[in-house]
Motif scaffolding. Structure first.
Motif, PDB file in Angstrom:
ATOM      1  N   MET A 258     -31.557 -47.764 -25.916  1.00 56.41           N
ATOM      2  CA  MET A 258     -30.344 -48.376 -26.463  1.00 56.41           C
ATOM      3  C   MET A 258     -30.623 -49.756 -27.033  1.00 56.41           C
ATOM      4  N   PHE A 259     -31.348 -50.590 -26.295  1.00 57.03           N
ATOM      5  CA  PHE A 259     -31.619 -51.939 -26.780  1.00 57.03           C
ATOM      6  C   PHE A 259     -32.562 -51.920 -27.985  1.00 57.03           C
ATOM      7  N   LEU A 260     -33.544 -51.026 -27.967  1.00 53.06           N
ATOM      8  CA  LEU A 260     -34.423 -50.891 -29.123  1.00 53.06           C
ATOM      9  C   LEU A 260     -33.631 -50.455 -30.350  1.00 53.06           C
ATOM     10  N   ALA A 261     -32.717 -49.511 -30.159  1.00 54.31           N
ATOM     11  CA  ALA A 261     -31.929 -48.993 -31.278  1.00 54.31           C
ATOM     12  C   ALA A 261     -31.004 -50.061 -31.853  1.00 54.31           C
ATOM     13  N   VAL A 262     -30.237 -50.732 -30.997  1.00 54.19           N
ATOM     14  CA  VAL A 262     -29.289 -51.741 -31.486  1.00 54.19           C
ATOM     15  C   VAL A 262     -30.031 -52.891 -32.166  1.00 54.19           C
ATOM     16  N   GLY A 263     -31.062 -53.402 -31.496  1.00 51.86           N
ATOM     17  CA  GLY A 263     -31.810 -54.506 -32.079  1.00 51.86           C
ATOM     18  C   GLY A 263     -32.485 -54.131 -33.377  1.00 51.86           C
ATOM     19  N   GLY A 264     -33.115 -52.962 -33.403  1.00 52.68           N
ATOM     20  CA  GLY A 264     -33.806 -52.521 -34.610  1.00 52.68           C
ATOM     21  C   GLY A 264     -32.862 -52.288 -35.764  1.00 52.68           C
ATOM     22  N   VAL A 265     -31.726 -51.650 -35.483  1.00 52.04           N
ATOM     23  CA  VAL A 265     -30.745 -51.363 -36.538  1.00 52.04           C
ATOM     24  C   VAL A 265     -30.162 -52.655 -37.092  1.00 52.04           C
ATOM     25  N   ALA A 266     -29.821 -53.603 -36.223  1.00 52.13           N
ATOM     26  CA  ALA A 266     -29.226 -54.861 -36.683  1.00 52.13           C
ATOM     27  C   ALA A 266     -30.177 -55.613 -37.608  1.00 52.13           C
ATOM     28  N   VAL A 267     -31.425 -55.732 -37.204  1.00 46.18           N
ATOM     29  CA  VAL A 267     -32.412 -56.447 -38.031  1.00 46.18           C
ATOM     30  C   VAL A 267     -32.661 -55.705 -39.340  1.00 46.18           C
ATOM     31  N   PHE A 268     -32.843 -54.394 -39.256  1.00 51.54           N
ATOM     32  CA  PHE A 268     -33.148 -53.591 -40.438  1.00 51.54           C
ATOM     33  C   PHE A 268     -32.032 -53.683 -41.476  1.00 51.54           C
ATOM     34  N   PHE A 269     -30.774 -53.525 -41.045  1.00 54.78           N
ATOM     35  CA  PHE A 269     -29.659 -53.544 -41.987  1.00 54.78           C
ATOM     36  C   PHE A 269     -29.373 -54.958 -42.495  1.00 54.78           C
ATOM     37  N   ALA A 270     -29.545 -55.965 -41.644  1.00 56.71           N
ATOM     38  CA  ALA A 270     -29.336 -57.342 -42.104  1.00 56.71           C
ATOM     39  C   ALA A 270     -30.345 -57.700 -43.194  1.00 56.71           C
ATOM     40  N   VAL A 271     -31.609 -57.343 -42.965  1.00 58.47           N
ATOM     41  CA  VAL A 271     -32.658 -57.643 -43.953  1.00 58.47           C
ATOM     42  C   VAL A 271     -32.432 -56.853 -45.236  1.00 58.47           C
ATOM     43  N   SER A 272     -32.089 -55.569 -45.104  1.00 59.48           N
ATOM     44  CA  SER A 272     -31.923 -54.725 -46.290  1.00 59.48           C
ATOM     45  C   SER A 272     -30.718 -55.153 -47.124  1.00 59.48           C
ATOM     46  N   SER A 273     -29.601 -55.494 -46.479  1.00 60.48           N
ATOM     47  CA  SER A 273     -28.438 -55.958 -47.247  1.00 60.48           C
ATOM     48  C   SER A 273     -28.729 -57.311 -47.896  1.00 60.48           C
ATOM     49  N   TRP A 274     -29.511 -58.158 -47.198  1.00 57.85           N
ATOM     50  CA  TRP A 274     -29.930 -59.428 -47.816  1.00 57.85           C
ATOM     51  C   TRP A 274     -30.828 -59.165 -49.023  1.00 57.85           C
ATOM     52  N   ALA A 275     -31.725 -58.176 -48.925  1.00 63.24           N
ATOM     53  CA  ALA A 275     -32.616 -57.845 -50.045  1.00 63.24           C
ATOM     54  C   ALA A 275     -31.807 -57.420 -51.271  1.00 63.24           C
ATOM     55  N   ILE A 276     -30.701 -56.727 -51.049  1.00 67.33           N
ATOM     56  CA  ILE A 276     -29.846 -56.333 -52.182  1.00 67.33           C
ATOM     57  C   ILE A 276     -29.266 -57.577 -52.848  1.00 67.33           C
ATOM     58  N   THR A 277     -28.813 -58.554 -52.037  1.00 64.78           N
ATOM     59  CA  THR A 277     -28.268 -59.787 -52.634  1.00 64.78           C
ATOM     60  C   THR A 277     -29.354 -60.563 -53.369  1.00 64.78           C
ATOM     61  N   VAL A 278     -30.577 -60.487 -52.887  1.00 68.23           N
ATOM     62  CA  VAL A 278     -31.691 -61.162 -53.565  1.00 68.23           C
ATOM     63  C   VAL A 278     -31.983 -60.481 -54.904  1.00 68.23           C
ATOM     64  N   ALA A 279     -31.955 -59.153 -54.913  1.00 68.51           N
ATOM     65  CA  ALA A 279     -32.278 -58.394 -56.125  1.00 68.51           C
ATOM     66  C   ALA A 279     -31.235 -58.578 -57.220  1.00 68.51           C
ATOM     67  N   THR A 280     -29.965 -58.745 -56.820  1.00 71.89           N
ATOM     68  CA  THR A 280     -28.891 -58.911 -57.809  1.00 71.89           C
ATOM     69  C   THR A 280     -28.501 -60.362 -57.996  1.00 71.89           C
TER      70      THR A 280
END
Length: 521
Positions: A258-280
């Motif tokens: 559970m902790f691996l999943a929540v932590g991993g998902v939060a970091v992964f989605f935060a970075v990926s959504s930030w990458a979209i803002t960087v690209a646009t």
């Protein structure tokens, strides 16, 4: 004999059985233990998050509809809330090992009647989440067939094929499903990470801006509704306790995953959504999302990584959704199994398939629900081939938000249940910090549920006066009420069944003690 979970045991000398599961009701009334380790459980749980579907679908929609540039910060904040939720939820998993997870926990804290209500709510919510994905899956596969093979096919045909394939896999061993899910998940994550790196390497004119993490970007009326969109991206991590009976050390593996999943998902989605803002560029991400919609990610990858990479991503977009459907299917089947085992559904649901140890009847139920729902929307679809209205804007959007609302309410109830459970056991002092985290997360989840209901017309894309704004949330309300009624009826007419709600295999031990007492008297 063990209590609280099934376990494999060595046969005694002279026994004719080569192996067995030590539950009073026998092997067909228990899920097969020792089938999942940390890796298999983590992959089964993370597959439900469908990372590529979130990055390609949820993120552009949130940027476009809500106009919130600070989506990366929302993922961080939600990650904190869900980590707080997981603290108490994970501690509860050390004491309760039951495929009914949510409703088992709620039963232990708030009583069997509340547990019966939570059971029906969970069954409806996870069914909705699973069935909704068939809409966008069918639409995506139909579009791909037309683009690459020049085959024109209505969306509901690949959706029905997928429903039957998922149903067949539901009868197989869970370790086979975990391998299928794992391969698809890893490839998805790798593709998104490659995009993230490409976006950082080739940013828009505003450069590597961290503006999306500025709290000022969260001002505005759309923040509450944006939270509803974003929390749906996390759904799946809470499924880890559902598989507790199928692990060798649930008290260790379930919290870890559970902790691996929540932590991993939060970091992964935060970075990926930030990458979209960087690209646009932060100033252009809302406009680009409104223009490109769900095609934004593919538009950005084609610019930076070429057509071949984008084509592969389209294919993995579909396979990732298939993985999510399979993961949710397994969860629904296990909830049905747990409910059948404890008298909340007919006894046939409480038996496993002999060859694989899977909850076969529950798997069949979920397949029937999927097929009937897809056929219903197909019959109602009067649009041309390639029109996303019915499969995406209706089936996927309506069912997805319906299921998300149900799971949010379950998590809020589970937070309260954690507090009551440990207080009643006299462990409030020892568990004080865990109870505090459960209280904070419960309040936050209730707030998100409030905004989900309040802004449901925005979430499902209907007008403010549409009957769907009360009908769809009303399905969740009806499940809660009907479950409460069932619990009250059982408490009045079948108190022995009511007393066993949420106990799982422990109830079998009670039966054995009772039968031993009767035979000795």
């Amino acid at each position: 004999m063990t209590t609280g979970s099934s376990s494999t045991s060595r046969p005694s000398a002279g026994s004719s059985e080569s192996s067995g599961i030590s539950t009073f009701k026998g092997q067909d009334r228990a899920l097969r233990a020792d089938r999942l380790g940390t890796g298999g459980l983590l992959l089964s749980v993370l597959a439900a998050t469908a990372p590529l579907m979130v990055v390609a679908g949820v993120m552009p929609t949130t940027f476009a509809v809500m106009g919130i540039v600070g989506q990366p910060l929302l993922f961080v904040l939600l990650g904190v809330v869900l980590v707080l939720f997981s603290v108490g939820y994970a501690e509860m998993s050390r004491h309760v090992h039951n495929a009914g997870a949510f409703y088992a926990y709620i039963s232990r804290g708030l009583g069997g009647t509340a547990g019966a209500s939570a059971a029906l709510l969970a069954l409806v919510a996870y069914n909705a989440l699973q069935v909704g994905i068939y809409g966008i899956f069918g639409f995506e596969v139909s579009g791909a067939l037309l683009t690459y093979l020049d085959i024109e096919l209505a969306w509901w045909i690949p959706a029905l094929v997928a429903a039957l394939a998922v149903g067949a896999l539901g009868w197989l061993k869970i370790d086979v499903n975990a391998r299928v899910l794992g391969v698809l998940l890893v490839i998805e994550v790798v593709l998104v990470v490659i995009f993230d790196i490409a976006a950082v390497a080739d940013p828009a004119k505003e450069g590597l801006s961290l503006h999306a993490f500025n709290p000022d970007t969260l001002t505005g009326a759309g923040v509450g509704t944006a939270l509803c969109f974003c929390i749906a991206a996390f759904l799946g991590f809470e499924q880890a306790p559902v598989y507790a009976e199928e692990t060798s050390k649930p008290h260790i593996l379930v919290p870890r995953v559970m902790f691996l999943a929540v932590g991993g998902v939060a970091v992964f989605f935060a970075v990926s959504s930030w990458a979209i803002t960087v690209a646009t560029g932060p100033s252009g991400v809302v406009g680009a999302s409104q223009k490109q919609s769900a095609g934004l990610l593919f538009f950005l990858t084609e610019e930076r990584l070429g057509g071949t990479f984008t084509d592969v991503m389209h294919i993995l977009f579909a396979t990732g959704m298939f993985a999510a459907m399979l993961s949710f299917h397994n969860v629904v089947a296990r909830y049905a199994f747990a409910m059948g085992r404890e008298g909340l559904l007919p006894q046939a649901f409480g038996r496993t398939t002999g060859t694989s140890g899977a909850p076969g009847t529950g798997s069949l139920l979920q397949t029937v629900v999927s097929v009937v729902t897809v056929l219903g929307f197909a019959i109602a679809d009067s649009g041309p081939v390639g029109d996303p209205t019915t499969p995406v804007l209706k089936l996927f959007t309506w069912a997805g938000n319906l299921g998300a609302l149900g799971v949010i309410l379950l998590m809020a109830a589970a937070s309260l249940s954690v507090i009551v459970f440990f207080v009643r056991r006299g462990a409030a002092g020892a568990q004080a910090w865990r109870l505090a985290t459960a209280a904070i997360s419960g309040i936050a989840l209730l707030g998100i549920a409030f905004y989900t209901i309040k802004d449901f017309d925005v979430l499902v894309g209907t007008g403010p006066d549409s009957y769907l704004n009360w009908l769809l949330p009303g399905i969740i309300g009806a499940a809660v009420v009907l479950g409460l009624v069932q619990g009250l009826v059982l408490r009045s007419r079948k108190p022995e069944v009511h007393a066993r709600i949420g106990l799982g295999n422990e109830a079998f031990q009670l039966d054995k003690v009772a039968e031993a007492a009767e035979s000795s008297s």
